[in-house]
Design an enzyme around this catalytic site. Sequence first.
Site, PDB file in Angstrom:
ATOM      1  N   GLU A  49     -44.626 -23.500  51.500  1.00 26.40           N
ATOM      2  CA  GLU A  49     -43.524 -23.316  50.557  1.00 26.40           C
ATOM      3  C   GLU A  49     -42.641 -22.174  51.032  1.00 26.40           C
ATOM      4  O   GLU A  49     -43.111 -21.072  51.263  1.00 26.40           O
ATOM      5  CB  GLU A  49     -44.074 -23.005  49.173  1.00 26.40           C
ATOM      6  CG  GLU A  49     -44.963 -24.113  48.626  1.00 26.40           C
ATOM      7  CD  GLU A  49     -45.558 -23.754  47.288  1.00 26.40           C
ATOM      8  OE1 GLU A  49     -44.815 -23.763  46.297  1.00 26.40           O
ATOM      9  OE2 GLU A  49     -46.763 -23.444  47.259  1.00 26.40           O
TER      10      GLU A  49
ATOM     11  N   LYS B 227     -54.252 -14.738  48.568  1.00 27.39           N
ATOM     12  CA  LYS B 227     -55.259 -14.216  47.651  1.00 27.39           C
ATOM     13  C   LYS B 227     -55.013 -14.736  46.246  1.00 27.39           C
ATOM     14  O   LYS B 227     -53.948 -15.259  45.944  1.00 27.39           O
ATOM     15  CB  LYS B 227     -55.282 -12.689  47.669  1.00 27.39           C
ATOM     16  CG  LYS B 227     -53.983 -12.025  47.270  1.00 27.39           C
ATOM     17  CD  LYS B 227     -54.105 -10.511  47.415  1.00 27.39           C
ATOM     18  CE  LYS B 227     -52.824  -9.821  47.030  1.00 27.39           C
ATOM     19  NZ  LYS B 227     -52.906  -8.381  47.183  1.00 27.39           N
TER      20      LYS B 227
ATOM     21  N   GLY C 148     -41.857 -30.348  44.965  1.00 25.00           N
ATOM     22  CA  GLY C 148     -43.165 -29.714  44.878  1.00 25.00           C
ATOM     23  C   GLY C 148     -43.690 -29.821  43.455  1.00 25.00           C
ATOM     24  O   GLY C 148     -43.376 -30.765  42.720  1.00 25.00           O
TER      25      GLY C 148
END
Length: 154
Positions: free
Chosen positions: A79, A107, A15
């Site tokens: 993830e 958020k 990632g």
Amino acid sequence: MTRLPFFCRGEVVKGFGRGSRELGIPTANFSEQVVESFPSDISTGVYYGWACVGNGDVHKMVLSIGWNPFYKNIKRSVETHIIDTFKGDFYGEILSIVILGYIRSEKNFTSLEALISAIKEDIEEAKRQLDLPEHLKLKEDNFFRLPECKPVNH
């Protein structure tokens, strides 16, 4: 929204490296192909469930699905933070997950510290939920047992 539980399996890929390095909360990332295979109606946000690397033990996990607004990602990611300690990484391994419940919507945060604090709260909520009898039973699901490869005799 897609009905839960949702079962998914895929290879762990590299990632952005932020989970371990910046957050102190390592994550396992699915490839774009696996992310694109998720149902289009699954809401972005944070979920809890079970995860297993290869044919290893099944562990509690929290999972983020979305664009990570704090980092302004341009592609949706999935993830998984496995709530356990692993020595080293497991890139290239098969990660099997079962998503059981929703914790909160995705958020933005005003600071890295606020993001880390929210993730730690998510982890505690996942632990509480996964200790419930209705969730514990899925820890033993046969989905987590990958078929053994059998050699071909010529």
